[in-house]
Design a protein around this motif. Structure first.
Motif, PDB file in Angstrom:
ATOM      1  N   LEU A 422     -16.616 -27.228   0.309  1.00 32.54           N
ATOM      2  CA  LEU A 422     -17.454 -27.947   1.275  1.00 32.54           C
ATOM      3  C   LEU A 422     -16.638 -28.574   2.398  1.00 32.54           C
ATOM      4  O   LEU A 422     -17.200 -29.006   3.396  1.00 32.54           O
ATOM      5  CB  LEU A 422     -18.268 -29.024   0.546  1.00 32.54           C
ATOM      6  CG  LEU A 422     -19.405 -28.512  -0.337  1.00 32.54           C
ATOM      7  CD1 LEU A 422     -19.963 -29.609  -1.225  1.00 32.54           C
ATOM      8  CD2 LEU A 422     -20.530 -27.911   0.519  1.00 32.54           C
ATOM      9  N   GLN A 423     -15.321 -28.637   2.219  1.00 32.55           N
ATOM     10  CA  GLN A 423     -14.456 -29.146   3.286  1.00 32.55           C
ATOM     11  C   GLN A 423     -14.270 -28.100   4.397  1.00 32.55           C
ATOM     12  O   GLN A 423     -13.907 -28.444   5.518  1.00 32.55           O
ATOM     13  CB  GLN A 423     -13.078 -29.501   2.732  1.00 32.55           C
ATOM     14  CG  GLN A 423     -13.102 -30.593   1.673  1.00 32.55           C
ATOM     15  CD  GLN A 423     -11.739 -30.759   1.030  1.00 32.55           C
ATOM     16  OE1 GLN A 423     -10.706 -30.681   1.686  1.00 32.55           O
ATOM     17  NE2 GLN A 423     -11.732 -31.014  -0.273  1.00 32.55           N
ATOM     18  N   GLU A 424     -14.505 -26.834   4.055  1.00 30.77           N
ATOM     19  CA  GLU A 424     -14.226 -25.757   4.983  1.00 30.77           C
ATOM     20  C   GLU A 424     -15.390 -25.523   5.951  1.00 30.77           C
ATOM     21  O   GLU A 424     -16.547 -25.818   5.630  1.00 30.77           O
ATOM     22  CB  GLU A 424     -13.971 -24.465   4.196  1.00 30.77           C
ATOM     23  CG  GLU A 424     -12.812 -24.552   3.223  1.00 30.77           C
ATOM     24  CD  GLU A 424     -11.506 -24.844   3.935  1.00 30.77           C
ATOM     25  OE1 GLU A 424     -11.290 -24.297   5.054  1.00 30.77           O
ATOM     26  OE2 GLU A 424     -10.708 -25.631   3.394  1.00 30.77           O
ATOM     27  N   PRO A 425     -15.089 -24.989   7.135  1.00 32.10           N
ATOM     28  CA  PRO A 425     -16.174 -24.624   8.045  1.00 32.10           C
ATOM     29  C   PRO A 425     -17.015 -23.511   7.432  1.00 32.10           C
ATOM     30  O   PRO A 425     -16.548 -22.760   6.577  1.00 32.10           O
ATOM     31  CB  PRO A 425     -15.425 -24.117   9.291  1.00 32.10           C
ATOM     32  CG  PRO A 425     -14.033 -24.643   9.175  1.00 32.10           C
ATOM     33  CD  PRO A 425     -13.757 -24.726   7.701  1.00 32.10           C
ATOM     34  N   THR A 426     -18.236 -23.395   7.882  1.00 31.01           N
ATOM     35  CA  THR A 426     -19.066 -22.283   7.426  1.00 31.01           C
ATOM     36  C   THR A 426     -18.473 -20.972   7.922  1.00 31.01           C
ATOM     37  O   THR A 426     -17.690 -20.935   8.877  1.00 31.01           O
ATOM     38  CB  THR A 426     -20.504 -22.423   7.949  1.00 31.01           C
ATOM     39  OG1 THR A 426     -20.474 -22.477   9.381  1.00 31.01           O
ATOM     40  CG2 THR A 426     -21.163 -23.674   7.418  1.00 31.01           C
ATOM     41  N   VAL A 427     -18.839 -19.896   7.251  1.00 32.65           N
ATOM     42  CA  VAL A 427     -18.301 -18.588   7.639  1.00 32.65           C
ATOM     43  C   VAL A 427     -18.811 -18.183   9.010  1.00 32.65           C
ATOM     44  O   VAL A 427     -19.882 -18.602   9.456  1.00 32.65           O
ATOM     45  CB  VAL A 427     -18.652 -17.516   6.589  1.00 32.65           C
ATOM     46  CG1 VAL A 427     -17.961 -17.804   5.274  1.00 32.65           C
ATOM     47  CG2 VAL A 427     -20.152 -17.428   6.393  1.00 32.65           C
ATOM     48  N   GLY A 428     -18.035 -17.329   9.681  1.00 28.63           N
ATOM     49  CA  GLY A 428     -18.418 -16.874  11.018  1.00 28.63           C
ATOM     50  C   GLY A 428     -19.344 -15.685  10.982  1.00 28.63           C
ATOM     51  O   GLY A 428     -19.671 -15.153   9.917  1.00 28.63           O
ATOM     52  N   LYS A 429     -19.770 -15.256  12.164  1.00 30.94           N
ATOM     53  CA  LYS A 429     -20.661 -14.094  12.241  1.00 30.94           C
ATOM     54  C   LYS A 429     -19.885 -12.839  11.863  1.00 30.94           C
ATOM     55  O   LYS A 429     -18.719 -12.723  12.139  1.00 30.94           O
ATOM     56  CB  LYS A 429     -21.217 -13.950  13.659  1.00 30.94           C
ATOM     57  CG  LYS A 429     -22.211 -15.035  14.028  1.00 30.94           C
ATOM     58  CD  LYS A 429     -22.848 -14.746  15.376  1.00 30.94           C
ATOM     59  CE  LYS A 429     -23.871 -15.801  15.739  1.00 30.94           C
ATOM     60  NZ  LYS A 429     -24.508 -15.554  17.045  1.00 30.94           N
TER      61      LYS A 429
END
Length: 429
Positions: A422-429
């Motif tokens: 949850l510390q990480e950014p969401t995945v990209g497109k």
């Protein structure tokens, strides 16, 4: 002569003892009826009146003396703690449209709609079962129902999936038409409780779970990395949301689940935009079932089903205790606090709970599951009120809270890993 209150006129299943002679039966309310007792199924007594009418009356509506007579005549025994009720001897083995313990399909239900269905071996004769209907983002097949077969057996649920439901130009209206035809076919051909139909699916299929639950009589849904396409909700239903820690729909899922208040729960799995392990879906089905049965504790017609649920859960917890004790601890806590188990089965659960409490990581795991649900409400919901999916996104407030949780739950199975995710950014497109 005054009559009992007759609940319904129903066909009687084959019974295991001879009917009684025609006699007067007294009720707890002081009324009476002249009839022959054909048998007892669960908590219901099948009666045949002198004029030939057949109907069912709850056993607890009979006067004490008549209850004792019925129990002796039909050899009714109270279930042992942790064991299924007498309904367990009446499992359905034949006579159904689709066989038990197997996946059937693809089944053409007309109108271009097809489905797969799994009917559990724990289906009970004379009892209608809940249905979990799966809608995928890329269509459905045999795997779509087999993945939940363990939950089907533990809970006595039927699992089915739409073959055609998928993202694209038919989403959501066309997918919904397929779902309607499939559910109608299942209701007509299997003993399903039409008030306890649930929907699940991943991504766009998760969106369909919200969409279908609003338009087909439903008790709730289990969206996986999903969202509500029209931001509409029936808050009387139940919602068990499942999402990846770095899923680009994590904010949308959190916001949707929060709309159900105490009837909603948000679970995470480590990873991105994926369905996660099948066992989390099994837990979602088990949670939905337990909440429904617990919230209707005053409904005597569900007494046998509750006892069977408790017996099945005790067996499942004992199995988990030997392999994933932390999960077993969580379900003991659920039965004690959410389900509010009582009676002899509560003693068994209490003993298991005390034993599992001996490992601090079991306790911390259960606490962590609750804290993650609170984390969702506090840090993800506000960002879910806006537009659609959010890619490569995070914020410092959420990241700091997740870092703190990862430290607090260091070494705890899954919880530390989820907090780090949850510390990480969401995945990209």
């Amino acid at each position: 002569m005054k009559n009992f209150i007759i609940l319904s006129f129903l066909w009687c299943s084959p019974l295991f003892a001879e009917p009684t002679e025609l006699r007067d039966w007294q009720s707890t309310a002081g009324t009476s009826i002249k009839a022959s007792a054909l048998g007892v199924e669960g908590t219901q007594v099948s009666l045949k009146a002198a004029d030939g009418r057949e109907f069912k009356v709850p056993l607890d509506k009979f006067a004490d003396e008549d209850q004792a007579f019925l129990k002796e005549h039909f050899a009714i025994k109270e279930p042992e703690p942790g064991q299924p009720t007498g309904s367990g001897v009446s499992k359905i083995s034949e006579g159904l449209t689709y066989p038990v313990g197997e996946t059937s399909g693809p089944i053409d239900v007309g109108g271009g709609s097809n489905l797969y269905v799994y009917v559990p071996k724990t289906l009970r004769e004379g009892r209608k079962a809940p249905l979990m209907f799966v809608t995928g983002a890329g269509g459905g097949g045999k795997k779509s129902v087999v993945m939940y077969s363990e939950a089907a057996e533990v809970n006595g649920w039927i699992i089915a999936a739409s073959v055609e439901s998928r993202n694209g130009p038919d989403h959501p209206e066309g997918n919904h038409e397929h779902a309607k035809r499939c559910v109608a076919h299942l209701l007509e051909n299997l003993p399903i409780d039409k008030e306890r139909v649930y929907f699940t699916g991943n991504s766009g299929g998760g969106a369909m779970s919200f969409y279908n639950a609003l338009r087909i009589t439903s008790a709730g849904n289990m969206p996986i990395i999903g969202y509500s396409p029209d931001k509409k909700y029936d808050k009387k239903q139940y919602c068990y949301g499942i999402g990846g820690t770095a899923d680009y729909n994590r904010y949308l899922t959190a916001h949707a689940v929060s709309q159900y208040g105490d009837n909603g729960f948000h679970r995470f799995h480590p990873g991105g935009h994926s369905g996660g392990p099948a066992w989390i879906g099994d837990e979602g089905i088990t949670w939905l079932n337990g909440r429904y049965l617990a919230d209707r504790r005053k409904d005597a017609e569900l007494n046998d089903e509750r006892l069977d649920y408790e017996a099945s859960m005790i067996g499942w917890i004992k199995k988990l205790k030997d392999s994933e004790a932390y999960r077993a601890h969580y379900w003991c806590q659920f039965l004690k606090e959410d389900y509010e188990i009582d009676g002899p089965n509560a003693v068994i659960v209490g003993e298991l709970f005390d034993e599992l409490n001996g490992d601090p990581n079991n306790v911390r795991y259960t606490e962590g599951i609750a804290e993650l649900d609170e984390f969702s409400d506090k840090y993800l919901v506000s960002d879910g009120e806006g537009g659609g999916s959010q890619f490569n996104h995070t914020n410092s407030r959420m990241k700091g809270a997740a870092e703190k949780m990862a430290t607090e739950y260091a070494g705890v199975p899954l919880i530390e890993e989820i907090a780090k995710g949850l510390q990480e950014p969401t995945v990209g497109k």
